[in-house]
Write an enzyme that holds these catalytic residues in place. Sequence first.
Site, short mmCIF file in Angstrom:
data_model
loop_
_atom_site.label_atom_id
_atom_site.label_comp_id
_atom_site.label_asym_id
_atom_site.label_seq_id
_atom_site.Cartn_x
_atom_site.Cartn_y
_atom_site.Cartn_z
N SER A 274 51.17 39.19 42.42
CA SER A 274 50.85 38.05 41.56
C SER A 274 51.97 37.05 41.74
CB SER A 274 50.77 38.46 40.10
OG SER A 274 50.74 37.30 39.27
N TYR B 256 54.31 42.58 32.77
CA TYR B 256 53.43 42.38 33.93
C TYR B 256 54.22 41.80 35.10
CZ TYR B 256 49.51 40.28 36.59
OH TYR B 256 48.61 39.91 37.56
N1 LIG Z 1 42.91 36.40 38.17
C1 LIG Z 1 44.10 35.91 38.43
O1 LIG Z 1 44.36 34.72 38.23
C2 LIG Z 1 45.18 36.80 39.00
C3 LIG Z 1 46.39 36.22 39.37
C4 LIG Z 1 47.37 37.03 39.92
C5 LIG Z 1 47.13 38.37 40.15
N2 LIG Z 1 45.94 38.92 39.78
C6 LIG Z 1 45.74 40.34 40.09
O2 LIG Z 1 44.50 40.48 40.76
C7 LIG Z 1 44.04 41.83 40.66
C8 LIG Z 1 42.56 41.85 40.35
O3 LIG Z 1 42.34 41.29 39.07
P1 LIG Z 1 41.13 40.33 38.74
O4 LIG Z 1 41.71 39.01 38.42
O5 LIG Z 1 40.06 40.43 39.77
O6 LIG Z 1 40.69 40.98 37.33
P2 LIG Z 1 39.33 41.60 36.77
O7 LIG Z 1 39.62 41.86 35.33
O8 LIG Z 1 38.17 40.73 37.13
O9 LIG Z 1 39.20 43.00 37.54
C9 LIG Z 1 40.09 44.05 37.32
C10 LIG Z 1 39.36 45.37 37.46
O10 LIG Z 1 40.33 46.42 37.30
C11 LIG Z 1 39.72 47.45 36.54
N3 LIG Z 1 40.72 48.29 35.90
C12 LIG Z 1 41.41 48.06 34.75
N4 LIG Z 1 42.18 49.11 34.46
C13 LIG Z 1 41.99 50.03 35.44
C14 LIG Z 1 42.49 51.32 35.70
N5 LIG Z 1 43.37 51.92 34.88
N6 LIG Z 1 42.06 51.98 36.80
C15 LIG Z 1 41.17 51.40 37.62
N7 LIG Z 1 40.64 50.20 37.44
C16 LIG Z 1 41.06 49.51 36.36
C17 LIG Z 1 38.83 46.73 35.55
O11 LIG Z 1 37.82 47.61 35.02
C18 LIG Z 1 38.27 45.60 36.41
O12 LIG Z 1 37.07 45.96 37.02
C19 LIG Z 1 44.94 42.48 39.60
O13 LIG Z 1 45.92 43.27 40.23
C20 LIG Z 1 45.60 41.29 38.92
O14 LIG Z 1 46.83 41.61 38.35
C21 LIG Z 1 44.97 38.17 39.21
#
Ligand SMILES: NC(=O)c1ccc[n+]([C@@H]2O[C@H](COP(=O)([O-])OP(=O)(O)OC[C@H]3O[C@@H](n4cnc5c(N)ncnc54)[C@H](O)[C@@H]3O)[C@@H](O)[C@H]2O)c1
Length: 252
Positions: A139, A154
């Site tokens: 991230s 985080y």
């Molecule tokens: N969306 C953003 O702007 C952003 C920015 C930087 C980093 N990220 C990172 O991107 C990655 C994906 O996130 P996203 O934005 O697609 O979010 P999202 O919430 O759409 O998807 C996350 C998924 O992870 C699953 N999850 C949660 N806890 C879990 C566990 N203990 N074991 C297995 N699965 C689990 C959830 O059920 C969900 O399906 C993450 O690592 C997040 O930190 C997101």
Amino acid sequence: MNRLEDKVAIITGAASGMGLEAAHLFVKEGAKVVATDIATDQLNEVTKEIDGEIVCYELDVTSEDQWKKVMEDTKNKFGKIDILINNAGVSFHNTLLEETLEGWNRSINLNLTSVFLGMQSVIPYMKENGGGSIVNCVSLAAIIGSADNGAAAYAAAKGGVRALSKHASINFAEDKIRVNSIYPGAILTGAAKRHGVTSHEVLGKAFEGTIPLPPYAGTATDIANGYLYLASDESKFVTGEELVIDGGWSSK
Ligand SMILES: NC(=O)c1ccc[n+]([C@@H]2O[C@H](COP(=O)([O-])OP(=O)(O)OC[C@H]3O[C@@H](n4cnc5c(N)ncnc54)[C@H](O)[C@@H]3O)[C@@H](O)[C@H]2O)c1
């Protein structure tokens, strides 16, 4: 098409956002996909329409036992493991002074220990297979702290993933195991929606002035395309790399 032909890929957090988009894209590119998530009902529902070789397994990324089971089941089903996308992660928005020890441990467990367990579980299979590609989702919070001064645990956990990815890339290069990481900026996924952001336009509006490149917010596809490049043999001489996908945010 076929950029991942004959590859077997495990994706974590595949029931939503970037993980789900990666599952769609990887199947389209010829991979056999093992889609995993803790939210199994949702995972089964949203992947129903994916036409290709895909199986869904339950995987709570904080559970060592479940990691082991998914590895064994994948090996039994497809014979090998080429790719692991450590995508699952959740941000909790507490500042350093607000955070509790319990909240700190939960965030470190979910966002950092999970990646340690995933790499430790998959690397023996990749060694046996003569190589592989691991892509860890970090991230921008690992580089700039965090967008809103919150999410202390985080940011620290993701900073740990950054360092662990570098460590693994050096230590397993001889085994032809590549380890790269992706740094998303502001991306519309389930995470943003949970924080009340209803559309791509709304997210873009919030980041206008912060992110230089219109439409000032990214999509899950922008990240899945990065996963695809780093997972595929197109990046066969790339390891330890940090691919920032943020519309220029961190360049300012
Ligand atoms: N969306 C953003 O702007 C952003 C920015 C930087 C980093 N990220 C990172 O991107 C990655 C994906 O996130 P996203 O934005 O697609 O979010 P999202 O919430 O759409 O998807 C996350 C998924 O992870 C699953 N999850 C949660 N806890 C879990 C566990 N203990 N074991 C297995 N699965 C689990 C959830 O059920 C969900 O399906 C993450 O690592 C997040 O930190 C997101």
